[in-house]
Design an enzyme around this catalytic site. Sequence first.
Site, PDB file in Angstrom:
ATOM      1  CE  LYS A 186     -18.867  24.004   7.257  1.00 19.54           C
ATOM      2  NZ  LYS A 186     -20.178  23.857   6.574  1.00 19.54           N
ATOM      3  CG  HIS A 239      11.616 -13.435  -2.280  1.00 22.34           C
ATOM      4  ND1 HIS A 239      12.685 -13.399  -3.134  1.00 22.34           N
ATOM      5  CD2 HIS A 239      12.088 -12.956  -1.100  1.00 22.34           C
ATOM      6  CE1 HIS A 239      13.749 -12.918  -2.506  1.00 22.34           C
ATOM      7  NE2 HIS A 239      13.403 -12.641  -1.272  1.00 22.34           N
TER       8      HIS A 239
END
Length: 522
Positions: free
Chosen positions: A158, A292
């Site tokens: 922070k 696939h």
Amino acid sequence: MWEIGFWGSIKGMKKSNLADKEKKMKRALISVYDKTGIVEFAEFLIDRGVEIVSTGGTYRHLVENNVAVTEVVEVTNAPEMLDGRVKTLHPVIHGGILAIRDNKEHMETLEARKIGTIDMVIVNLYPFFDEVQNDITFEQKVEFIDIGGPTMLRSAAKSFKDVAVITETADYSVVMDELKGSNEISFATRKRLAGKVFNLTAAYDAAISNFLLEGEMPKYLNVSYEKMMDLRYGENPHQKSAYYVSTTEKGAMKDFKQLNGKELSFNNIRDMDVAWKVANEFTETACCGLKHSTPCGVAVGETVLEAYNKAHSCDPVSIFGGIVAFNRAVDAATATELLKTFLEIVIAPSFTDEALEILKGKKNLRVIEAKQAPVDKLEYVKVDGGILVQDADHAFSTDMSVVTEKEPSKEEMDNMVFGMKVVKHVKSNAIVVVKDGMAKGVGTGETNRIWATKQAIERAEDGAVLASDAFFPFRDVVDECAKAKISAIIQPGGSMRDQESVDACNEHGISMVMTGMRHFKH
């Protein structure tokens, strides 16, 4: 004492320039579980006039390596307590981190309370990610939940405009390079390091939350994954991609080992996952060929070679450029046969030394050793602005009912069970036609079931039984099976027109089994 040194250095300073002077002060607080490189980094900081303050195990490690360091208890005047659970949770520590240097009131508060600023925080956390996966007690896992570390990190992050915060050993060199160049850490680097803190603490808290709320669908979805590798691209070259693995769970696609071949792609990993899951559906020796994300040939056999040859024969066209997965060790004879077809990946629990040498004859062939069976408990599907979560489909019906006049033979029943194990991994609408322990025809992803049926039958050419992932809305599937001389059908049932399909089976002399369990895969 730290405070004496600090305040002695600013004695007589005018309050108006207190903040400017304070920005030039350099003090680092170090508390690390992973001590890799910390001695060298601390010595580097000391050489640049940085004062080092440290805690418990880190303090002892630095002292043992002859690093000049002040123990945090000398700063706080508060000895560690509760077996080390409380040591840095103190106003002197967090005040020194959180004070805004350009805020006159903040700095005057520090002066009044004789608190020195902390300009750098170097912390890495207790290894909860690792320990939660180990075979230890619940109570032992709880003890690896870090409290002080994340708190210091969040405070420092922070305050990143004034405080540099480091969570990863790899960033030591980044900070060192900047300090060597300008004796300052740039705003961009401070900001990036702060962002990494919240990225880490979010994942850390998510792992703890999932550990404590195991089995629940909680109010907030928290996931904890760590990047395993950057990928060249996603499904297509214009898509950026990376691969992340769970920080708290084991899994085949996390714990595999690549033994040969070029780097894995986005599509490779996704297809590997499906092929491995199909192969592991079986207790018999099994092989799955996949293209696939769709099985194009699945078979069981007495040997690995037999299973592969049968799977390959199901669809020798589609398997070209595909993936082959086994649930048994690959031997030399099978490896030799595998090289006759161009494949992207071969994945198995192990490979004999001779088999591995044979497969390495193709330098680009990816050879993957995976010893972990599929264990995922949840599945996630991203939609635009949301995410769907469900239990993984590990279930298989144990309550199968014959609903026709004709009973299936044992061979037909074995083939139908085989078919249901395959069809649950095929995109819906899904149909699989089976003969002799081979998925000879796969109909996948069609928008109606009769099209999937016709596809599967046409591809199979001479199938014996048919498996469906969901019920038949009409009798047309049964009529199509009769034309192809399919002798038995297995499906979940549940349609309002189930009886029509049963009647059609009886007309054609086909046996039908209902499982009561649907396996949609969308």
